[in-house]
Structures are given as C-alpha cells and as structure tokens.
Write an enzyme that holds these catalytic residues in place. Structure first.
Site, PDB file in Angstrom:
ATOM      1  N   HIS A 366       0.793  -1.231   0.000  1.00 28.04           N
ATOM      2  CA  HIS A 366       0.000   0.000   0.000  1.00 28.04           C
ATOM      3  C   HIS A 366       0.824   1.279   0.000  1.00 28.04           C
ATOM      4  CE1 HIS A 366      -3.976  -1.896   0.858  1.00 28.04           C
ATOM      5  NE2 HIS A 366      -3.218  -2.810   1.432  1.00 28.04           N
ATOM      6  N   ARG A 558      -6.170  11.519   6.270  1.00 30.10           N
ATOM      7  CA  ARG A 558      -5.154  11.677   7.300  1.00 30.10           C
ATOM      8  C   ARG A 558      -4.268  12.880   6.985  1.00 30.10           C
ATOM      9  NH1 ARG A 558      -4.789   7.692  11.465  1.00 30.10           N
ATOM     10  NH2 ARG A 558      -2.890   8.822  11.989  1.00 30.10           N
ATOM     11  N   LYS A 563       0.330  14.516   1.514  1.00 27.41           N
ATOM     12  CA  LYS A 563      -1.045  14.755   1.055  1.00 27.41           C
ATOM     13  C   LYS A 563      -1.313  16.249   0.849  1.00 27.41           C
ATOM     14  CE  LYS A 563      -2.849  10.592   3.403  1.00 27.41           C
ATOM     15  NZ  LYS A 563      -3.505   9.736   2.384  1.00 27.41           N
ATOM     16  N   THR A 663      -8.768   6.380  -1.847  1.00 28.52           N
ATOM     17  CA  THR A 663     -10.107   5.822  -2.018  1.00 28.52           C
ATOM     18  C   THR A 663     -11.155   6.904  -1.719  1.00 28.52           C
ATOM     19  OG1 THR A 663      -9.899   4.950   0.227  1.00 28.52           O
ATOM     20  CG2 THR A 663      -9.578   3.391  -1.576  1.00 28.52           C
TER      21      THR A 663
HETATM   22  N1  GPU Z   1      -2.414   3.377   3.368  1.00 25.96           N
HETATM   23 BR1  GPU Z   1       1.127   1.671   4.097  1.00 25.96          BR
HETATM   24  C1  GPU Z   1      -2.961   3.519   4.631  1.00 25.96           C
HETATM   25  O1  GPU Z   1      -4.095   3.956   4.786  1.00 25.96           O
HETATM   26  N2  GPU Z   1      -2.235   3.158   5.718  1.00 25.96           N
HETATM   27  C2  GPU Z   1      -1.010   2.615   5.607  1.00 25.96           C
HETATM   28  O2  GPU Z   1      -0.380   2.267   6.625  1.00 25.96           O
HETATM   29  C3  GPU Z   1      -0.496   2.464   4.296  1.00 25.96           C
HETATM   30  C4  GPU Z   1      -1.192   2.858   3.203  1.00 25.96           C
HETATM   31  C5  GPU Z   1      -3.257   3.759   2.226  1.00 25.96           C
HETATM   32  C6  GPU Z   1      -2.578   4.517   1.102  1.00 25.96           C
HETATM   33  O3  GPU Z   1      -1.894   5.629   1.631  1.00 25.96           O
HETATM   34  C7  GPU Z   1      -3.666   4.949   0.124  1.00 25.96           C
HETATM   35  O4  GPU Z   1      -3.104   5.593  -0.987  1.00 25.96           O
HETATM   36  C8  GPU Z   1      -4.469   3.731  -0.336  1.00 25.96           C
HETATM   37  O5  GPU Z   1      -5.580   4.132  -1.082  1.00 25.96           O
HETATM   38  C9  GPU Z   1      -4.952   2.927   0.852  1.00 25.96           C
HETATM   39  O6  GPU Z   1      -3.877   2.594   1.713  1.00 25.96           O
HETATM   40  C10 GPU Z   1      -5.645   1.637   0.450  1.00 25.96           C
HETATM   41  O7  GPU Z   1      -4.878   0.922  -0.463  1.00 25.96           O
END
Ligand code: GPU
Length: 828
Positions: A366, A558, A563, A663
């Site tokens: 991710h 977040r 971001k 998302t």
């Molecule tokens: N993401 Br690694 C999180 O929410 N937490 C994390 O610890 C990590 C990734 C997010 C990504 O930042 C985001 O771009 C993506 O859409 C989401 O995961 C789901 O894949």
C-alpha cells in the site's frame, strides 16, 4: 446422523410483525428492561439483538453450503478494519431496513435517532483499514467464501478534539456499553508463544527438527462479527482476536506466594490487544506492535489449518482450498509462522511446506514511502520470536541460493534482495519476506504498481515478473452511495432503476441524461440538500455557519505532508488576503477533516495552523460568506458519510508518486464532486474514466517530481516570482494568524522556504490555476451539473465489487457461491 430437530436452524420472520415481536422480546430477555421504561439505548440494543439472531442464522446456512460444496475460501489478514457503524448497514444488507423502521415506529421509537447513538467501530487508521472493511462487505455481497481476521482492539482510533487549535487525543472506549454485534467464542482459543528459545533435535536420517520452549504464553480468543451481503443471503464472518491470560498464568509467582504479582502479570499479558497504534503509513518499531502482529497471525493460521483439517482436507490441498491475503506487511510474519506450523507441528518436510506456503499467500503493498516499510531488528525478532528468526534465515538462505544461481557473482544484487538488511544494523525486511513467500504481489492503482515494479521491487520484478499484478482499489456503493446519499440514490432509482447497486457500471445509463435540464435541476437540488445537512452538522460541532449556495471544497484524509493540506491552506490564506485587499474572488467553503498521528509533530502543527487561520478568517467581518474555513473535528466513517455527499470539489492534491491509490477520491467523485487532483495514485484512472472535462488536473507528474528533486529545488526562487504566494507565506510567518504559540508560524515559514519536501511551493501556481478553472465552471450551473452527472455516470469502475473480482480471478482463484434462497432450511 443427528436427529432432524438438532440440525434444524431457526427461521425467524423478517416482516414488520415478526421483527416487532423479536425486538420487544429482546428488551426483556436480553437487555433485561421493562419495555415501559426502556431508554433509546435499550431499544437500540434490542434491535441489534433482533438483527444479529437473523444474521447468525444465515451465517450458519452459508457455512453449511460452503462445506457441502467443497469451496475454496479466501482469508483476509489485516491489522485494521475501519468499519464505522454497523446497525444501519446490517439492517440494509439483511434486507430489513424498512420493516425494522416500521417495527420501531410501532414501538414508539424513531429509528434515525437510534442509528445516531451508535459509536463507530474505528479499528483502523485510514484508507488501508477502510479498504479491508469494503472488501469484506463485497465478498459477502458477491457470495464469495471470504473471511476477515484481525484484532479486537479494546481501544480503536482515538477521538480527536481541538483545545482550542491543536489536536488532543482521547481514548476511544468503543466497547463501554458492550457490543451487540459480536459473538464471543470462548471455545475458540489458541495458545500464542513469545520469547523462550529453540532446541534442535538431530535425527540420523531425515531433517533436523526444532522445538520452541520455555516462552511465555497468552491465549487468543475469537470474537465473531457476522458480515451480511447486500441483496443476498450470504453472511460471512469477521473473526477478531482478543488476548486472554492462560488459566494458570504464571505459576512461578503463585508458587512463590506472590499472588498479587501473578494477577498483575495476567493483566499485562492481555495488553496485546488493548489499543490500535494510531499511525498511518508509518512503521512502528515497538516490541508490543510486533507482538500484536504475531499474535493475530498465529491465531488466524492455527484456526485456518484447524478448519481445513476439520473439513477433511489434507495439508497438500492447502493452496487448492485456501488463499491468504496479507494486507500490507503487518501480517507478513505469517510466512514464517505457517512454515513453523507445517514443519514443526505437522511434521511436513521443509520443501513441501515451502511450496504450499508460497502457493497460499499473496501480498498487497500500500505504499512506497520508506518510513512505512516495516523492518525489525534481528536482535528483537530473535528475542521475541526465536524460532521464526531461524525460519527466516532458512527461507533467505534458500532464496539467495536461487539468486546466486541466476546472477552469479552479483553480490550487490544479493544484498539488495536479501530479506536481511545488513546495512542498517541487521534488520528483517518484512516486504521482502512477503514477496518471497507469496505467489502474487499487488499494488493498489496502476501508477503505484508500475512504480513498485520500477523502484521498490525492481530486483524482484526482474526475477519474477509474473508475480506482480495490479488491483486498483474500489469503494462499496452500499455504504458510500446508498447509505450516505439516500437523496441521490432515490434520484438514480427514478432515472435508471436500481441495477447499479449490484453492478456499478450500470451508472453509465445516466450519461444520455447529463444535459437533461430536469435531471440537472434535480441533481443540483440533491446536492444542495446534502450541503444543508452538512451545514447543520458543522454548526452543531463547530458553531460555524456555512452558506449552502457557496462551493463546498473538501479535503478529508489523514494529515500527512505528502497529502499536502498545506497547499490548500496556502490557497485559503491567499484568497483571504486578496479579499481583504478588495479583490473579487469566487466564494468558497473550505472544509478539512482528518487526524494526525500523535507523534507526528509536523502534522499536528498543520492542524493547529489551519484552525488558527480558520478562526481569523471566519470572524473577519470583511469576509462574510466569500470565504469560510472549517476543520471538522474527529473525522471518522460516520462523519465521512455526511461530508462526502455534500462536497462540490474533492481535493486530491498529493505530491505525484506518493499516494498509492486513494479511495476518498473515489467516494467523492461517485457522489458527484469534481476532483482537483495531481496525476497520482488512482486519480489517473479516475481521469481516464470520467474524461478531462470532469476533472481538474494540475501539477508535476511523478516523473517530473523526480526530475525536480534531482535539479535541486529552490522554493525561495519560486516565491520571488509569485507575489501572491509570497504574500501568503509572509502573512503566515509574520504571526498574523498566531492565536496560541508565538513562533510556530515562523517555523512553518522556514519549513516552506527552505525544506518544502513535498513541493507545495513548486506546484502552487498550477494548483491555483486549477482552482480557478473549477470556479469558472462552478459559476455556470448548467455546465457544472452536466460535468458532475457525467462524473457519477462514469465512476462504475471504482466499485469494490470490481476490485474483489480482480483479486478473486487474478490472485485467489475463488468463485462465488451464492446461498440459495430455500436451501437446507426450507426458508423463504
Ligand atoms: N495506506 Br502503508 C494507509 O491507509 N495506511 C497505511 O499504513 C499504508 C497505506 C493507504 C494509502 O496511503 C492509500 O493511498 C491507499 O488508497 C490505501 O492505503 C488503500 O490501499
């Protein structure tokens, strides 16, 4: 064969009368209150119990059918599930929302009031956790045999308050009233070991065997949360583990007569599942975190193997009957744990076990951000999980042999690929363990997967190109459209029917009506009503008045430097200064929402400065309705579902190359917000889907960001050429907005001028130009409505149902097994 009355499952009625009966009974039998005296919370609990008994019935039917049909199952292992409230979702997916509403009304209770009493289940940080929740909902909705495993944190994501400008974290005691949705399974407990040491047993013939001895033991106890599919009878299960002390915890102290110490130690061992680490996309190097990861992984794998064997399959059939998805590297220790279970406990040979493990696991990455990549010091791993460290060495040894064979003499490559990082004080690279131990590795958007292959996993991609696939994220339309936006759902139903609820591509049927004046008016009316709904909530939570006829410009996610909430804030300050200077600017409401990790000082500073700017702007009589700035406190799933349908503009402005997918971008666009965004993450695919007319793209591309960094960025030089931007930065650093801590804004000025690690300054001109394009279109209500309708019509691809089918077909090799209406139980 058991007697028929033993195998019979109850078949509770789902009509108004039957529900009313169940609810009234539950007030007495479950809540223990006199219906004459029951409070709203008592009725909420009674309603939840009436639903859950219906859910578990279907859960058992589903399980029977899966067993009868010999299905392959997928198990999703995730440290996070950001579920939100469950009552309305469960009612809807069980198909009893309207009968329940009526039944409650008959009992003198307003359902909407009840729905608002529920706390969010916030067992996650952000996108990663919410994605897990959407995936489970879709698995059930599409009839896939899919189960979630995770941790039943006693305390979820903290509650955010501002005192008055900076973030203060309060514990989220979400279980304080108990939880009607969970089934505690005290019969489902597994022992989990930590520490101790490994003993080798040499055998003259055959492999050396290992036992793991003298560690500490804690029990993992299962709590089951049934997960209902929408428009189907399938009900799957989410199993969350809680730590419980073993019965005779610490005999040593008892024997020494230190009873109090022994009981205190019991409490200590149960802290493993106490609290969610509130860090998003940042690795946490704490021993307790490693113990959490191993705790839930070991329990889940023991449970999966137990079920597999209980169903009568042998271990060689594991990859044919079981797929296990690792949600990021948090559960990656599973690769070593499955090897331990197969080799040490089930006495399989190493090679056989390895073949099974690799064909069973798959891993989703991710993020590319280095600070999020988990690595554990070898010393720590050796102490906490000594047997696993040995297993990882063996895996790495076998793997590097393969690499040596393929690239003889290439020692640099070996060092780069190794599961052990020897450069930084010997650490275990969990991402490498996950890639080596999986048959598929996926990124979460097209650009992200491409960058994975070119950068982070380049060497692995060269070795095993067939292992890498893309699965672009999606969102569930049940929560993010039907539940969050009932007004738009109703309008869509009138125009194109309801097929889109199961097949989101059918939203395309709206396209031919995009310039229909009636539809445009109805669409704008819906948006306005949603804005009024949000304005009421904002007034209640912050006291700020919002004018629903002004553009609502929303950045909810977040707080992270990458971001770029600061880019939006600079725009706010720029507009504010120009309004004060008498310039005519397009009016807007800017709404921020999101939490900062408690230890992320820069992110907390960003929250503080936004709140301070907002306070000045909102109270300046010279501004009026032309500019309002709100930081919505405690942004969570339940508030997202009010904010998102009310947004006109969606801010997706991360530095290109850093947001894996996003998302929120999908939820907002699906609800008719037009995106202002960089060519990052899934924004690229959103642009391809909705067309250039319905999105405002700006700024450096991922390649240009790399190039820009290589050229040595010079924010001061850019500031010298952009008077508006320079004036905004000066206004901040002069202390104009300082309400609290003097000095903090000076620091922010220095940060922007001399560090600006995510190129806010370099992208500013392009950004404001994109905002102005949005303003121009917004002023033309017809043109805006058309673009927004087309935007909705073309977002079908971003349904989580498509995402889940991609996983099912490319990675898990599972097929849907819809539960037949009248099977087994003669139920209608
Ligand atoms: N993401 Br690694 C999180 O929410 N937490 C994390 O610890 C990590 C990734 C997010 C990504 O930042 C985001 O771009 C993506 O859409 C989401 O995961 C789901 O894949």
């Amino acid at each position: 064969m058991a007697a028929p009355e033993v195998t019979h499952l109850p078949n509770l009625p789902n009509d108004v009368e039957g529900l009313r009966q169940s609810i009234r009974d539950a007030v007495v039998r479950v809540v223990g209150e006199d219906p004459r005296q029951a409070t709203e919370r008592d009725w909420m609990e009674a309603l939840a119990f009436a639903i859950r008994e219906r859910m578990v019935e279907r859960r058992l039917l589903t399980r029977r059918q899966f067993a009868d049909e010999d299905v392959k199952r997928v198990y999703y292992l995730s440290m996070e599930y950001l579920i939100g409230r469950m009552l309305e979702a469960n009612l809807r997916n069980m198909g009893i929302l309207e009968p329940a509403r009526q039944a409650m009304a008959d009992l003198g209770v307003n359902l909407d009031t009840i729905l608002d009493l529920e706390d969010d289940a916030a067992l996650g940080n952000g996108g990663l956790g919410r994605l897990a929740a959407c995936i489970l909902e879709s698995l059930a909705t599409q009839g896939y045999p899919g189960y979630g495993y995770g941790i039943r944190y006693e305390f979820g994501m903290f509650r955010q308050e501002f005192e008055p400008y900076h973030q203060v974290e309060h514990p989220d005691n979400w279980l304080r009233y108990g939880n009607p949705w969970e089934f505690p399974r005290s019969d489902r407990k597994y022992p989990i070991h930590f520490y101790g040491h490994v003993v080798e047993h040499h055998h003259p013939r055959g492999e050396t065997r290992y036992t793991w001895e003298n560690g500490e033991e804690v029990l993992a106890m299962a709590y089951d949360y049934p997960t209902a599919g929408y428009g189907r009878r399938n009900v799957n299960n989410l199993r969350l583990w809680a730590a419980k002390a073993t019965r005779d915890f610490d005999l040593r102290y008892f024997n020494e007569g230190d009873y109090i110490r022994a009981v205190a130690d019991k409490a200590e061992s149960e802290t493993i599942s106490m609290v969610l680490y509130p860090n998003d996309a940042t690795a946490i190097g704490k021993e307790l975190r490693l113990k959490q990861e191993y705790f839930f992984v070991s329990a889940s794998l023991q449970d999966i193997l137990d079920r597999h064997l209980a169903l009568g399959y042998n271990l060689d059939a594991l990859p044919d009957k079981v797929a296990i998805q690792l949600n990021d590297t948090h559960p990656a220790i599973a690769v070593a744990e499955l090897m331990r279970l197969l080799v040490d406990c089930h006495e399989l040979s190493w090679d056989r076990a390895w073949d099974l493990a690799r064909r069973t696991f798959a891993y989703t990455n991710h993020t590319l951000m280095p600070e999020a990549l988990e690595t554990w010091p070898v010393e720590l791993m050796e102490r906490v999980l000594p047997r696993h460290m040995g297993i990882i060495y063996q895996i790495n040894h076998d793997f590097l042999e393969q690499v040596r064979h393929r690239y003889p003499g290439d020692n640099d490559r070996l060092a780069r690929l190794s599961i052990i990082d020897e450069q930084n004080g010997r650490r275990v690279r969990m991402a490498h363990l996950a890639v080596v131990g999986s048959h598929r590795v996926n990124g979460v958007a097209a650009l992200h997967t491409q960058l994975l292959q070119e950068t982070l996993f380049e060497d692995f991609y060269n070795l095993w190109p067939e292992r890498f696939v893309n699965v672009t994220n999606g969102v569930t339309p049940r929560l993010w459209m039907i539940q969050a936006n009932p007004a738009l759902t109703e309008l869509l139903g009138q125009r194109i029917g309801n097929d889109w609820q199961y097949d989101l591509d059918r939203l395309r049927a709206l396209e031919p009506y995009a310039h229909d004046a009636d539809l445009q008016k109805a669409f704008l009316d819906v948006k306005r009503a949603n804005k009024v709904r949000l304005a009421n909530l904002v007034r209640e939570r912050t006291g700020v008045e919002l004018n629903p006829d002004v553009m609502f410009d929303v950045q909810i996610k977040r707080i992270h430097e990458y971001k770029r909430q600061l880019l939006k804030l600079l725009h706010v300050v720029d507009l504010y200064r120009r309004i004060r200077a008498g310039e005519d600017v397009a009016p807007r409401v800017v709404l921020f929402g999101g939490k900062a990790a408690p230890g992320y000082a820069r992110a907390k500073g960003i929250i503080q400065v936004i709140n301070e700017v907002a306070d000045i702007v909102n109270h300046d009589p010279a501004v009026g309705d032309r500019l309002k700035c709100v930081f919505f406190p405690n942004y969570e799933v339940s508030s997202a579902s009010i904010i998102i349908p009310a947004a006109d503009v969606s801010e997706q402005i991360s530095t290109a190359g850093f947001e894996a997918s996003g998302t929120g971008n999908m939820k907002l666009a699906l609800n008719g917000a037009l995106t202002i965004g960089t060519l990052d993450g899934a924004n690229i695919e959103i642009r391809d889907a909705v067309g250039e007319e319905s999105i405002f793209i700006f700024g450096m591309t991922a390649d240009e960001v790399v190039e820009h960094r290589r050229n040595g960025p010079n924010p001061e030089a850019i500031l010298a050429q952009q008077p508006n931007l320079a004036a905004a930065v000066e206004m901040i650093e002069s202390g104009f907005f300082t309400c609290d801590d003097p000095g903090t804004h000076g620091d922010l000025g220095r940060y922007l001028r001399h560090e600006d690690p995510f190129f806010v300054i370099a992208d500013y001109a392009a950004y404001t130009e994109a905002c102005e394009r949005a303003d121009t279109l917004y002023a033309d209500r017809t043109a805006w409505a058309e673009a927004a309708i087309l935007n909705v019509a073309r977002m079908g691809y971003f349904s989580i149902d498509r995402t889940v089918r991609d996983y099912a077909n490319q990675i898990w090799d599972i097929i849907p097994e819809p539960v037949a209406p009248s099977r087994t139980n003669g139920a209608a």
